[in-house]
Structure formats: C-alpha cells, structure tokens
Design an enzyme around this catalytic site. Structure first.
Site, mmCIF file in Angstrom:
data_model
loop_
_atom_site.group_PDB
_atom_site.id
_atom_site.type_symbol
_atom_site.label_atom_id
_atom_site.label_comp_id
_atom_site.label_asym_id
_atom_site.label_seq_id
_atom_site.Cartn_x
_atom_site.Cartn_y
_atom_site.Cartn_z
ATOM 1 N N GLU A 36 0.830 -1.207 0.000
ATOM 2 C CA GLU A 36 0.000 0.000 0.000
ATOM 3 C C GLU A 36 0.863 1.256 0.000
ATOM 4 O O GLU A 36 0.649 2.189 -0.783
ATOM 5 C CB GLU A 36 -0.913 -0.020 1.224
ATOM 6 N N ASP B 83 -10.206 -10.600 6.604
ATOM 7 C CA ASP B 83 -10.568 -11.899 7.182
ATOM 8 C C ASP B 83 -11.764 -11.698 8.094
ATOM 9 O O ASP B 83 -12.185 -10.582 8.363
ATOM 10 C CB ASP B 83 -9.386 -12.506 7.949
#
Length: 237
Positions: free
Chosen positions: A13, A199
């Site tokens: 990122e 998740d």
C-alpha cells in the site's frame, strides 16, 4: 494549507502511494521512513508505521510534531466483527476505541482511557464524508461506517471475536487505528480511519489474511488517492 499525513499498514500500500508522489524527500525517524512530497496535487507525508498501538502512536505524533500535518488518514486491513461485512468490503470510521484497555476497577468503562473525557475517539465528519465518497467510487455498495476496535492482538479465535463485539460494538478489529485516533484527538487534528476487510476474525483468519492482504492494500491505496484529489478540490474552491 492542507497537509495530509497518511499512515499505512502494508508495504504494498505504501509503495503504491509513494510511486504516485512528486517532489519527494525521505526522512528517517524512530525507525520509520517518512515520504514527504505531493500526492495528487496535495502536500502529503506517507509512512508505514509498523504493527501495534505503540508504533502507531509514535508515528502519528512524529507526523504532528515534525511534519506539521493538518489531517490524518490511517488505512489498512482489519478483521470483520459484523456478519454483513465480507472480505474485501470497506469500513470508514465513525469513531475508534481500544478493546484491550481496562481500568474498570477504578470506575471507568471498558476501553476508556483516564483523563480523556471520552470513551471513543470520534472521527472528523468532514474526513468521514471524503472517505465515504472515495470508497464508494472505488468499491460501490460495499462500505459501512462504524466503530474501529483496536488492540495488540491478531484476532483468530471466534470466542475472542465475540468478546470484542460485546465490549465495543465495533464493526472491525485491528491493531493501530485507536492509537492514531487517540493522538489525533490529543492534538486536535481531524482524522479518519479506513479499513479493508481481510478476514472474518475467527478460526479462518490465519488462512484468509495472506490471501486477501494484497487486494485490500490496493483498494485502500485507491481510496486514499481519491481522498487526496477531493481535498485538493475543496481547498481550491
């Protein structure tokens, strides 16, 4: 003049954001590299803070003290605490709180830090609006606004997840956001936290996290770039 401090959690990122910057200089402080330049026409500093609340708070304070940022954005990944949030969805912070700060024996609420006068650290309404608009442009229909629950634990057990939900009523859990929000609150700097769900923060978390980390990182970077463009437009109006 707006100067945006961007704290990223993931290498991919931060690399994506760095590659989009111009007039770049690099400063190393407290073991972190601060990339100071211009992002989409906006003065900005991009930094990867490292894992956990102490690293995050230290990074945010350096941004305030040494780079004189006027706004803070924290982006990264999180485990879902909400049945309606699936992997790849985005969360924009309404506020943030700790799920592992506990001085209830002294009359405080679970998660409350003595002396702050608040239980949660509220995000800037303006920054929330920018983040929501940017997120909708990147991943329409898959965004929720709500609470970020932070603590120094990767949550991968259903029982722990349920305990955090009961304590915080958060939408997602991660390890840095509330500490950055805490620093922003103390320095009176507008902030927002953006999280991509990697998740479900349960027994499947260890398998899902590495699979979806890169996808989440690119999605967060795209939203951050869009936010920078919006801030430039607002500044020029």
């Amino acid at each position: 003049m707006t100067k945006l401090g961007i704290i990223g959690a993931m290498t991919v990122e931060v690399e994506t954001l760095k590659s989009a910057m111009t007039n770049l200089t690099v400063t190393r402080k407290a073991g972190m590299e601060f990339y100071d330049g211009v992002l989409e026409g906006l003065p900005a500093v991009v930094v990867q803070c490292g894992v956990g609340k102490v690293n995050a708070a230290m990074c945010a304070q350096v941004l305030c003290d040494c780079f004189e940022v006027t706004h803070l954005v924290n982006t990264g990944i999180a485990g879902s605490l909400c049945a309606d949030l699936d992997i790849g969805d985005l969360v924009v912070s309404k506020d943030a709180m700790y799920h592992d700060f506990d001085v209830q024996h002294f009359g405080y609420e679970m998660g409350e830090v003595p002396g702050m006068g608040v239980l949660t650290f509220p995000a800037s309404a303006e920054m929330m609006d920018y983040a929501l608009a940017a997120a909708e442009a990147v991943h329409p229909g898959h965004i929720k606004i709500g609470r970020i629950a932070s603590g120094d634990k990767f949550v991968a057990e259903k029982a722990v997840k349920e305990d955090i939900i009961a304590k915080t009523q958060g939408l997602c859990t991660e390890m840095e956001g509330a500490a950055i929000a805490h620093v922003a609150f103390r320095n009176q700097i507008p902030f927002v936290i953006l999280r991509a769900i990697s998740d479900k923060a349960d027994d499947s978390a260890e398998m899902d996290y590495p699979t979806f980390e890169a996808q989440a990182a690119h999605r967060c970077a795209a939203v951050t770039l869009s936010m920078a463009r919006m801030l430039v437009a607002a500044q020029n109006n």
